[in-house]
Motif scaffolding. Structure first.
Motif, PDB file in Angstrom:
ATOM      1  N   ARG A  82      32.036  36.453  49.636  1.00 43.11           N
ATOM      2  CA  ARG A  82      32.803  36.090  49.108  1.00 43.11           C
ATOM      3  C   ARG A  82      32.141  36.223  47.465  1.00 43.11           C
ATOM      4  NH1 ARG A  82      36.234  31.810  51.263  1.00 43.11           N
ATOM      5  NH2 ARG A  82      37.576  30.670  49.589  1.00 43.11           N
TER       6      ARG A  82
ATOM      7  N   ASP B 194      36.138  37.010  45.903  1.00 42.47           N
ATOM      8  CA  ASP B 194      36.385  36.471  44.607  1.00 42.47           C
ATOM      9  C   ASP B 194      36.436  37.325  43.381  1.00 42.47           C
ATOM     10  OD1 ASP B 194      37.415  34.778  46.327  1.00 42.47           O
ATOM     11  OD2 ASP B 194      35.024  33.517  46.041  1.00 42.47           O
TER      12      ASP B 194
ATOM     13  N   LYS C  15      39.890  37.736  41.281  1.00 42.83           N
ATOM     14  CA  LYS C  15      40.180  37.356  39.773  1.00 42.83           C
ATOM     15  C   LYS C  15      40.131  38.830  38.352  1.00 42.83           C
ATOM     16  CE  LYS C  15      37.176  34.847  36.522  1.00 42.83           C
ATOM     17  NZ  LYS C  15      35.735  34.159  35.944  1.00 42.83           N
TER      18      LYS C  15
ATOM     19  N   HIS D  24      43.409  38.339  48.289  1.00 43.19           N
ATOM     20  CA  HIS D  24      41.863  37.861  49.179  1.00 43.19           C
ATOM     21  C   HIS D  24      41.968  38.137  50.711  1.00 43.19           C
ATOM     22  CE1 HIS D  24      38.659  34.657  49.373  1.00 43.19           C
ATOM     23  NE2 HIS D  24      39.316  34.953  50.736  1.00 43.19           N
TER      24      HIS D  24
END
Length: 457
Positions: free
Chosen positions: A230, A234, A238, A252
């Protein structure tokens, strides 16, 4: 492929300008002459490993970004767009295009985006209104190869392999012991419209009985990605800096699926198997317990530095010709980049092949040749149906088992285009629309193979 030279003048120029440096100042920081840096920025010299390391050390950026897609897809992609009849009165050769990309990379990228939007019939609204295009661009920037995710997945796969030869069983044990999640297979009447559901209250990953073994393994590995990768996922999301939340969610989901596939088909082992079998997709599917579609997608990701596989592209369509997946990878294939498709391409005939892989050597209007193979698939509940195509530049297709006996260089090839609106091949019996920018002609005394005859055919 491992020794391919890297030309990334546009990226170096962008770094220099973002740092507010002149060429002389940046050259001094990199321990090279200003004239040599000028040649690098003009793509007349490749980046060497020492210069790449100094760039990374002294300008605080990820050196892997230098291998991202060139503005507008590079000189060849820009050249294809400029072949539109709208620009017929302009004499633009490859050198001019390369100079433009080098001197004004952002302008070249802006031109490519605007042209693609208009060519696909899109309106002139803000790019941010399009949810999917930014995600495709983010994937293309990395050439659909995410090195850190791949390395982590490979390490996890090796750990799971030591635990059990049954990957699905090993993942099930890991979810139970490390994350207190059990897997439960539920009948279709309990999950009539859902294939996978995470019930945190019951601490269960619930899977539909409709999922075949490869899909169950993928779903379990996907859940591991959500739990153990994760942070890396992430960070990538970002870094993409999307303007819409929906784009972030799509990206994602792609990255979690990428990790799951990399667990099922660990990079080094999968690449060795590809090379040993001649990239035999059916054999790879059997060996790694993966579906044809999963293997096809994985083949577009093999771009690890120092251990690159062949640069495939992949596309998935329905019977209406609408694409739901498109990955150009490192192929630079217009067949995967464009929204238009040719009915003569074997991809559209795969629906009637009874699940067999069908192959075709195809030639585009620019003379480029592509070896393609396609197969129809019925995922999950069997109601949906898709055709999936894999393709590679014919000059690189010799190692393929499916291409044995095919004269890739001068043998007969199907003459296809990038959709009727972008194709100027004359007298094509399959033509359903005139090419953009061409004036239609009419002759009341005769009729050709097509109802759309045009000036210049």
């Amino acid at each position: 492929m491992a020794n391919q030279k890297l030309f990334a003048g546009h990226a170096v120029r962008r770094i220099r300008r973002a740092s507010g440096l002149t060429q002389v100042a940046m050259a001094e920081a990199l321990d090279v002459s200003a004239s040599y840096l000028n040649l690098i920025e003009r793509n007349q010299r490749p980046l060497t490993a020492p210069i790449m390391l100094r760039l990374a050390e002294r300008f605080d950026f990820d050196a892997r970004s230098l291998t991202g897609a060139s503005p507008g897809g590079g000189a060849e992609s820009i050249k294809r767009r400029l072949a539109d009849p709208l620009f017929a009165d302009l004499s633009l050769d490859r050198m001019q295009i390369e100079d433009w990309i080098s001197a004004a990379p952002d302008a070249a990228e802006a031109f490519a985006r605007a042209f693609d939007r208009l060519a696909s019939g899109g309106d002139a609204g803000p790019v941010g209104n399009d949810t999917i295009t930014p995600v495709r661009e983010a994937i293309g920037k990395w050439r659909n190869h995410f090195a850190d995710l791949d390395a982590q997945a490979e390490e996890l796969a090796d750990e799971l392999r030591l635990q059990s030869a049954d990957l699905y069983g090993a993942i099930t044990d890991r979810l139970r012991t490390r994350h207190r999640l059990s897997i439960r297979i539920l009948p279709v009447d309990v999950m009539p419209d859902t294939l996978r559901r995470l019930d945190l209250h019951a601490r269960q990953l619930q899977l539909s009985e409709l999922l075949d073994p490869s899909s169950r393994t993928f779903a379990a590995a996907y859940q591991l990605a959500e739990l153990e990768a994760r942070e890396q996922i992430d960070a990538l999301v970002k870094g993409a800096d999307f303007s819409e939340r929906a784009s972030e969610k799509l990206y994602h989901r792609h990255l979690s699926g990428y990790f799951a596939a990399a667990v099922m088909m660990p990079y080094a082992r999968f690449l060795r198997a590809c090379e040993a079998t001649g990239y035999d997709v059916n054999l790879l599917s059997a060996r790694f317990g993966a579906s044809f579609e999963q293997v096809a997608h994985r083949l577009t990701t093999l771009q690890r530095v120092g251990a690159r596989g062949l640069p495939f592209f992949m596309i998935r369509i329905d019977r209406a010709g609408q694409s739901s997946k498109r990955y150009a990878g490192a192929s630079g294939a217009a067949l995967a980049e464009t929204d238009g498709r040719c009915p003569i391409w074997i991809l559209h005939h795969a629906f009637d092949a009874g699940g067999r892989i069908v192959t075709q050597l195809a030639e585009l209007e620019d003379g480029s040749r592509w070896f393609t193979m396609a197969k129809n698939v019925r995922p999950q509940n069997g109601e949906a149906e898709f055709a999936i195509a894999l393709g590679i530049d014919a000059s690189m297709a010799a190692p393929l088992a499916a291409a044995r006996g095919v004269d890739l260089k001068s043998g007969p090839a199907a003459q296809i285009g990038l959709g009727c609106a972008n194709c100027t091949r004359p007298q094509c019996a399959q033509r359903s629309a005139p090419p953009l920018g061409r004036v239609l002609t009419f002759n009341e005394y005769q009729r050709g193979l097509t109802a759309f005859e045009f000036v210049g055919d």
